[in-house]
Design a protein around this motif. Sequence first.
Motif, PDB file in Angstrom:
ATOM      1  N   LEU A  65      40.049  37.162  47.422  1.00 57.21           N
ATOM      2  CA  LEU A  65      38.764  37.477  46.819  1.00 57.21           C
ATOM      3  C   LEU A  65      38.363  36.509  45.716  1.00 57.21           C
ATOM      4  O   LEU A  65      39.217  35.908  45.063  1.00 57.21           O
ATOM      5  N   ALA A  66      37.061  36.427  45.502  1.00 57.10           N
ATOM      6  CA  ALA A  66      36.503  35.767  44.326  1.00 57.10           C
ATOM      7  C   ALA A  66      35.812  36.840  43.497  1.00 57.10           C
ATOM      8  O   ALA A  66      34.991  37.602  44.017  1.00 57.10           O
ATOM      9  N   LEU A  67      36.158  36.906  42.222  1.00 60.07           N
ATOM     10  CA  LEU A  67      35.541  37.847  41.295  1.00 60.07           C
ATOM     11  C   LEU A  67      34.556  37.077  40.417  1.00 60.07           C
ATOM     12  O   LEU A  67      34.956  36.192  39.651  1.00 60.07           O
ATOM     13  N   LEU A  68      33.272  37.395  40.524  1.00 65.52           N
ATOM     14  CA  LEU A  68      32.209  36.675  39.811  1.00 65.52           C
ATOM     15  C   LEU A  68      31.436  37.676  38.955  1.00 65.52           C
ATOM     16  O   LEU A  68      30.839  38.623  39.483  1.00 65.52           O
ATOM     17  N   ILE A  69      31.452  37.462  37.632  1.00 63.55           N
ATOM     18  CA  ILE A  69      30.888  38.430  36.685  1.00 63.55           C
ATOM     19  C   ILE A  69      29.683  37.846  35.962  1.00 63.55           C
ATOM     20  O   ILE A  69      29.754  36.740  35.407  1.00 63.55           O
ATOM     21  N   ASP A 100      27.941  28.804  42.774  1.00 58.86           N
ATOM     22  CA  ASP A 100      29.402  28.846  42.883  1.00 58.86           C
ATOM     23  C   ASP A 100      29.848  29.703  44.066  1.00 58.86           C
ATOM     24  O   ASP A 100      30.801  29.364  44.773  1.00 58.86           O
ATOM     25  N   ALA A 101      29.176  30.825  44.262  1.00 56.42           N
ATOM     26  CA  ALA A 101      29.533  31.710  45.378  1.00 56.42           C
ATOM     27  C   ALA A 101      29.389  30.982  46.714  1.00 56.42           C
ATOM     28  O   ALA A 101      30.263  31.087  47.594  1.00 56.42           O
ATOM     29  N   MET A 102      28.324  30.234  46.878  1.00 61.62           N
ATOM     30  CA  MET A 102      28.120  29.517  48.131  1.00 61.62           C
ATOM     31  C   MET A 102      29.132  28.376  48.290  1.00 61.62           C
ATOM     32  O   MET A 102      29.622  28.118  49.397  1.00 61.62           O
ATOM     33  N   ASP A 103      29.458  27.686  47.191  1.00 58.92           N
ATOM     34  CA  ASP A 103      30.496  26.650  47.255  1.00 58.92           C
ATOM     35  C   ASP A 103      31.830  27.246  47.699  1.00 58.92           C
ATOM     36  O   ASP A 103      32.527  26.678  48.557  1.00 58.92           O
ATOM     37  N   GLN A 110      34.192  26.722  51.364  1.00 57.51           N
ATOM     38  CA  GLN A 110      35.572  26.248  51.354  1.00 57.51           C
ATOM     39  C   GLN A 110      36.417  26.943  52.426  1.00 57.51           C
ATOM     40  O   GLN A 110      37.450  26.419  52.847  1.00 57.51           O
ATOM     41  N   GLY A 111      35.987  28.128  52.839  1.00 55.25           N
ATOM     42  CA  GLY A 111      36.642  28.830  53.936  1.00 55.25           C
ATOM     43  C   GLY A 111      37.979  29.448  53.598  1.00 55.25           C
ATOM     44  O   GLY A 111      38.757  29.758  54.499  1.00 55.25           O
ATOM     45  N   GLU A 138      30.290  37.130  57.347  1.00 58.89           N
ATOM     46  CA  GLU A 138      31.408  38.034  57.597  1.00 58.89           C
ATOM     47  C   GLU A 138      32.352  38.147  56.408  1.00 58.89           C
ATOM     48  O   GLU A 138      33.551  38.341  56.558  1.00 58.89           O
ATOM     49  N   MET A 139      31.796  38.023  55.219  1.00 58.07           N
ATOM     50  CA  MET A 139      32.538  38.283  53.998  1.00 58.07           C
ATOM     51  C   MET A 139      32.384  39.750  53.607  1.00 58.07           C
ATOM     52  O   MET A 139      31.306  40.328  53.781  1.00 58.07           O
TER      53      MET A 139
END
Length: 258
Positions: free
Chosen positions: A7-11, A82-85, A89-90, A115-116
């Motif tokens: 996961l990526a946590l983005l606040i 950043d989310a799209m970058d 990256q896959g 599909e995230m």
Amino acid sequence: MEKERKLALLIDAENIASKYISIILNEANNLGTIIYKRIYGNWTSSNMSGWKNVILDNCIQPIQQYSNVSGKNSSDSSLIIDAMDLLYQGRLDGFCIVSSDSDFTRLASRLRESEMFVLGMGEQKTPQSFISACNKFSYLDLLYSDGSAAPAPHQAPVPGAKRTAKKKADKDEERSGSSLEAVKLALRELAEENSDDEGWIFSSQLRDLLVKKFPDFDVRNFKYKKFVPFIESLGIFESRKYSPKENDTGKIVYFRLK
């Protein structure tokens, strides 16, 4: 064994209070392994002082974003980019987007198109559009108040807007997983449509269908810790429990409308 999500946590720090950090991390950790922890805001602003120790203690990477226009939350664009970058990256299986801002609705939709799994977190003031765009949504203020369903504080009413606000609130309530009446109505419909010939439906199937309908549904919104006791408390289902194997303490639970 099911593979654990990366996961990526983005606040969005300009939209979320630092007091929620423990809940934010717990919700994300329950979903999978956090690979990226990033927080966005104008750190030169005095309003961000509450986050500074929290960032250090929890090893969260702060992303600086200056406010080029007064009153405009400029950290939104940095978070989205950043989310799209990270998506391209896959390496990831899901994203946790922490904000009560509707500006992230399209981002959540775009991530799901790839599909995230998208977990949203915010306060009860979060617009329905963002909630619906997520796979699951957690109300931080409800969890912070130990499951209390008390409404969030409101601003002073605007003259002439009371009737419009009530209509909007009623409409949102019909689509909200924090509304007990909306949840009960949905449970009846889901059970009728998806039960077997005798009217029984597996408890986990019922839960999964309910979360798909209401991404913001959480039994903790109603002061329960487990799904089955919550359903039994409603009084609209009869239940059937049995153990798959003799002397097995684990039980399989089915529900049928009374």
